[in-house]
Scaffold this motif. Structure first.
Motif, mmCIF file in Angstrom:
data_model
loop_
_atom_site.group_PDB
_atom_site.id
_atom_site.type_symbol
_atom_site.label_atom_id
_atom_site.label_comp_id
_atom_site.label_asym_id
_atom_site.label_seq_id
_atom_site.Cartn_x
_atom_site.Cartn_y
_atom_site.Cartn_z
ATOM 1 N N GLN A 237 5.309 -13.495 6.130
ATOM 2 C CA GLN A 237 5.124 -12.548 7.421
ATOM 3 C C GLN A 237 6.623 -11.936 8.008
ATOM 4 O O GLN A 237 6.585 -10.916 8.233
ATOM 5 C CB GLN A 237 4.494 -13.154 8.551
ATOM 6 N N PHE A 238 7.341 -12.996 8.141
ATOM 7 C CA PHE A 238 8.955 -12.665 8.582
ATOM 8 C C PHE A 238 9.546 -11.633 7.578
ATOM 9 O O PHE A 238 10.157 -10.647 8.022
ATOM 10 C CB PHE A 238 9.756 -13.893 8.724
ATOM 11 N N LEU A 239 9.165 -11.978 6.108
ATOM 12 C CA LEU A 239 9.713 -11.028 5.308
ATOM 13 C C LEU A 239 9.496 -9.585 5.271
ATOM 14 O O LEU A 239 9.856 -8.676 4.973
ATOM 15 C CB LEU A 239 9.970 -11.722 3.935
ATOM 16 N N LEU A 240 7.973 -9.562 5.439
ATOM 17 C CA LEU A 240 7.196 -8.482 5.520
ATOM 18 C C LEU A 240 7.801 -7.453 6.712
ATOM 19 O O LEU A 240 7.529 -6.431 6.628
ATOM 20 C CB LEU A 240 5.651 -8.649 5.451
ATOM 21 N N ALA A 241 8.008 -8.295 7.808
ATOM 22 C CA ALA A 241 8.312 -7.533 9.016
ATOM 23 C C ALA A 241 9.678 -7.214 8.935
ATOM 24 O O ALA A 241 10.013 -6.239 9.825
ATOM 25 C CB ALA A 241 7.912 -8.119 10.301
ATOM 26 N N ILE B 142 0.316 -8.522 2.590
ATOM 27 C CA ILE B 142 0.096 -9.182 1.468
ATOM 28 C C ILE B 142 -1.469 -9.421 1.456
ATOM 29 O O ILE B 142 -2.068 -10.046 2.042
ATOM 30 C CB ILE B 142 0.853 -10.685 1.443
ATOM 31 N N GLN B 143 -1.939 -8.851 0.163
ATOM 32 C CA GLN B 143 -3.467 -8.885 0.145
ATOM 33 C C GLN B 143 -3.563 -9.338 -1.366
ATOM 34 O O GLN B 143 -2.911 -9.194 -2.317
ATOM 35 C CB GLN B 143 -4.193 -7.598 0.321
ATOM 36 N N THR C 150 -7.861 -12.192 -15.762
ATOM 37 C CA THR C 150 -8.335 -11.663 -14.580
ATOM 38 C C THR C 150 -8.151 -12.540 -13.492
ATOM 39 O O THR C 150 -8.646 -13.794 -13.384
ATOM 40 C CB THR C 150 -9.705 -11.205 -14.408
ATOM 41 N N SER C 151 -7.305 -12.203 -12.358
ATOM 42 C CA SER C 151 -7.181 -13.021 -11.416
ATOM 43 C C SER C 151 -6.725 -12.482 -10.056
ATOM 44 O O SER C 151 -6.368 -11.465 -10.175
ATOM 45 C CB SER C 151 -5.982 -14.233 -11.767
ATOM 46 N N LEU C 152 -7.134 -13.006 -8.988
ATOM 47 C CA LEU C 152 -6.751 -12.689 -7.509
ATOM 48 C C LEU C 152 -5.373 -13.124 -7.528
ATOM 49 O O LEU C 152 -5.085 -14.270 -7.234
ATOM 50 C CB LEU C 152 -7.547 -13.300 -6.673
ATOM 51 N N VAL C 153 -4.504 -12.316 -7.254
ATOM 52 C CA VAL C 153 -2.874 -12.562 -7.227
ATOM 53 C C VAL C 153 -2.595 -11.764 -6.112
ATOM 54 O O VAL C 153 -3.057 -10.703 -5.538
ATOM 55 C CB VAL C 153 -2.236 -11.996 -8.190
ATOM 56 N N PRO C 154 -1.397 -12.382 -5.499
ATOM 57 C CA PRO C 154 -0.845 -11.642 -4.079
ATOM 58 C C PRO C 154 -0.356 -10.170 -4.381
ATOM 59 O O PRO C 154 0.497 -9.997 -5.569
ATOM 60 C CB PRO C 154 0.192 -12.663 -3.485
ATOM 61 N N ARG C 155 -0.826 -9.294 -3.677
ATOM 62 C CA ARG C 155 0.034 -7.800 -3.876
ATOM 63 C C ARG C 155 0.403 -7.240 -2.697
ATOM 64 O O ARG C 155 -0.274 -7.525 -1.677
ATOM 65 C CB ARG C 155 -1.367 -6.871 -4.663
ATOM 66 N N LEU C 156 1.630 -6.741 -2.826
ATOM 67 C CA LEU C 156 2.068 -5.897 -1.606
ATOM 68 C C LEU C 156 1.522 -4.703 -1.631
ATOM 69 O O LEU C 156 1.601 -3.747 -2.190
ATOM 70 C CB LEU C 156 3.648 -5.777 -1.761
ATOM 71 N N ASN D 117 -2.758 1.549 -7.455
ATOM 72 C CA ASN D 117 -2.580 0.272 -8.287
ATOM 73 C C ASN D 117 -2.833 -0.945 -7.434
ATOM 74 O O ASN D 117 -2.778 -2.127 -8.211
ATOM 75 C CB ASN D 117 -1.160 0.158 -8.758
ATOM 76 N N GLY D 118 -3.505 -0.642 -6.311
ATOM 77 C CA GLY D 118 -4.018 -2.022 -5.595
ATOM 78 C C GLY D 118 -2.681 -2.733 -5.076
ATOM 79 O O GLY D 118 -2.834 -3.774 -5.117
ATOM 80 N N GLY D 119 -1.648 -2.011 -4.752
ATOM 81 C CA GLY D 119 -0.408 -2.801 -4.232
ATOM 82 C C GLY D 119 0.423 -2.878 -5.290
ATOM 83 O O GLY D 119 0.269 -2.436 -6.725
ATOM 84 N N PHE D 120 1.605 -3.675 -4.909
ATOM 85 C CA PHE D 120 2.612 -4.183 -6.072
ATOM 86 C C PHE D 120 2.873 -5.410 -6.318
ATOM 87 O O PHE D 120 2.406 -6.410 -5.526
ATOM 88 C CB PHE D 120 3.974 -3.448 -5.500
ATOM 89 N N LYS D 121 3.069 -5.893 -7.466
ATOM 90 C CA LYS D 121 3.215 -7.336 -7.911
ATOM 91 C C LYS D 121 4.219 -7.910 -7.055
ATOM 92 O O LYS D 121 5.483 -7.402 -6.907
ATOM 93 C CB LYS D 121 3.444 -7.249 -9.246
#
Length: 641
Positions: free
Chosen positions: A103-107, A195-196, A486-492, A86-90
């Motif tokens: 970055q802190f939350l992701l780590a 986050i991509q 269609t948009s570029l959205v941040p994906r987990l 799915n190209g990551g998670f919303k």
């Protein structure tokens, strides 16, 4: 029974009283005396104490911990596959916790999931290493090095693997190995999430605010003057086409969504107007007569146009005039007739030259899929779906499909309207001429090129027609249209390499750990302990009557203790649970252990083995009064002198 056993007997100092029962010592070793036979049998005089099982060794814990790790490894693999598919998670476009960075939350948060299971497994490993010496002694015939002298807790999980290999403690080896592996969980968990920005397409609807139709105030010429002003501003400031306009296309406006993400676009099934200037060079070079002030030029259709100008006013002049060629064009009002642009200037050698461009604008209506950039409103693509066939005042009366030329207008008695007409008529040719002046090689280079002014005129006139069309060919009307956003959205995004690595380690640790815990639980089935063994009191309870402690001193080093306990084999008494030691190496003729005192006695003569009870009591008193057995005086230290 002699009375000496029931009354105090003084042998030196101090005086010690012995009873008949206290004189019965075990004879398992001649290096020490143990009295475990005096320990009451559990469950005879009173209820047998309950077996102590630490919380960490309860069945739900020892089974649940590896099962949880196994499930987490499988779940992570599923998440990785979903992430890749799915190209990551919303995730929210903006960080929900503004006080900390993304970055802190992701780590930080991934480690909250792996630290508990890693800690629980290391705790289980700690318990296995803690109980291993007792498990070994429960099987009997254990050397001192692998039982009473073995300290897996002090060594830790990593260093415990080496003695575990030496003593063939396979469960401890693999448990310690897996416990060491759990330290890798945290850095892997802290690096799996990213986050991509990725493209996301979703079906939606758009609220259109315009539909095809001629506006009622077109005669005020506001739209034409505004369009001419925009073209001039675009030339001076290098501006792109405005919203909903692209290269001659003008589409019906719609409302942009608010949650557009990054670089979002929306494709809407809507209506559009395509205007084409149809500009071309004359069939022959135009002629400028500076004496009469007339420019003569012939279109490709063979229509001759004479344009009046005043060469004395300026060395650089431009303008636009109607060019009604043919009966059809002549019958049209000036607002709808073809036009001819002219550009004149004096060269450096005082000679002059002129260029003309004929344009015959047309208009078409279409149903289209129009894609607009939601960040700036600019059109990116327009795909024709079919002709617009509905009847309105564009395809029917009064326009009948013929567009305004947007440059030539009938004279108006209203000075404001006339001023707008003049500004439009001058503004667009002025913008074209300004483009030539701003060219890289200068104005003369554009005059020298065969299609120099033709190309510039086509570009700027197209822009003017499209901006005008957006204002006059669409009327206010709200409609709901199908659209695709269609948009570029941040994906987990889960990074596959650390993700698969962590999933494998979790699964492998859980899978192997489950078998290790079941095997160790079976190994402990014959191990009965009423209290945890880690306290000093617990150690004393197991060894106080075992006797071999008499061989040791508080200040003995490990090497000394190893030497003193050499030749002994340790086991757990099946009756009482106490730790017992047995001589292992028989050296005498009768198979008994012979120490240095036995050798001395053989030199002095054979010792009488048939002693009276009085003699036994007297020897016991001597041994109790002294710090060491009489036959082991060499164990005295400088502290005893």
């Amino acid at each position: 029974m002699p009375s000496s056993l029931n009354s105090p007997t003084r042998v030196g100092s101090p005086t010690i009283a012995f009873s008949a029962s206290e004189s019965r010592f075990s004879t398992s070793s001649k290096r020490y005396r143990e009295s475990t036979h005096l320990i009451p049998t559990p469950g005879v005089d009173k209820n047998r104490p309950k077996r102590h099982v630490p919380v960490n060794l309860w069945l739900p814990v020892v089974i649940g911990t590896p099962l949880l790790m196994l499930i987490m490894g499988m779940a992570l693999e599923v998440c990785i596959e979903l992430s890749s598919k799915n190209g990551g998670f919303k995730v929210p476009v903006q960080n929900a916790l503004s006080i900390v960075s993304t970055q802190f939350l992701l780590a930080f948060f991934p480690t909250l999931f792996v630290i508990p299971v890693g800690y629980m497994w290391r705790t289980l490993d700690w318990m296995l290493r803690w109980y291993q010496p007792y498990v070994t002694m429960s099987r009997g015939n254990a050397t001192a090095e692998e039982s009473v002298l073995l300290d897996y807790i002090y060594l830790g999980s990593t260093l415990s693997m080496f003695p575990a290999l030496k003593y063939n403690h396979r469960v401890i080896f693999w448990s310690s190995f897996l416990a060491t592996v759990t330290y890798i969980f945290q850095p892997l968990a802290g690096s799996i999430f990213q986050i991509q920005t990725r493209g996301q397409t979703s079906d939606t609807t758009a609220q259109s605010t315009r539909s095809l139709g001629l506006v009622s105030d077109v005669a005020q010429l506001n739209a034409f003057a505004a369009a001419a002003g925009f073209v001039q501003a675009a030339v001076f400031n290098d501006l792109a086409d405005p919203s909903f306009i692209r290269q001659g296309w003008s589409i019906a406006e719609f409302v942009f969504p608010t949650n557009i993400g990054l670089n979002g676009t929306m494709t809407v099934n809507t209506t559009a107007v395509q205007t084409n200037p149809n500009c071309a060079n004359p069939s022959a070079p135009p002629i400028a007569n500076t004496t009469t002030g007339i420019i003569s030029t012939i279109s490709l259709d063979g229509c001759t146009q004479n344009i009046t100008f005043d060469p004395k006013v300026s060395d650089q002049q431009y303008g636009v005039a109607p060019a009604p060629c043919g009966a059809a064009a002549t019958s049209l009002r000036p607002n709808f007739q073809p036009v001819v642009f002219w550009f004149w200037h004096v060269k450096g050698d005082t000679s002059s030259e002129v260029r003309t461009v004929f344009c015959n604008p047309t208009m078409q209506l279409f149903n289209v899929n129009a894609t607009a950039d939601l960040n700036n409103g600019g059109l990116t693509t327009v795909t024709i779906l079919g002709n617009f066939t509905a009847s309105n005042n564009l395809t029917g009366s009064p326009l009948n499909g013929i567009p305004y030329n947007a440059l030539i207008f009938e004279d108006s008695p209203n000075p404001f309207i006339q001023a707008r007409a003049t500004a439009t008529k001058v503004g667009v040719p002025g913008a074209i001429f300004r483009s030539a002046v701003q060219s890289n090689k200068g104005l003369q280079s554009v005059f020298d090129l065969p299609n120099g002014f033709s190309d510039l005129t086509s570009t700027r006139y197209t822009q003017h027609l499209a901006v005008t069309a957006k204002s006059i060919y669409f009327v206010n009307e709200n409609t709901t249209l199908p659209a695709v956003q269609t948009s570029l959205v941040p994906r987990l995004w889960i990074d596959p390499f650390p993700g698969h690595s962590l999933a494998f380690l979790l699964f492998a640790t859980g899978f192997l750990g489950l078998f290790l815990q079941l095997i160790n639980r079976r190994q402990r089935r014959n191990l009965f302990m009423a209290a945890e063994p880690g306290t000093i009191a617990g150690a004393l309870a197991l060894t106080a009557r075992s006797g071999f402690g008499d061989l040791l001193l508080p200040y003995d080093s490990r090497e000394v203790m190893e030497k003193k306990l050499e030749g002994l084999r340790f086991r757990l008494d099946k009756r009482t649970g106490a730790i017992l030691a047995d001589d292992y190496e028989p050296t005498g003729d009768d198979g008994s252990f012979r120490g240095p005192d036995d050798a001395m006695m053989s030199l002095l003569g054979k010792r009488d083995t048939m002693q009276s009870s009085s003699q036994l009591a007297q020897e016991a008193a001597l041994e109790a009064a002294g710090a060491y057995p009489v036959w082991r005086q060499e164990l005295k230290t400088p502290y005893d002198k």
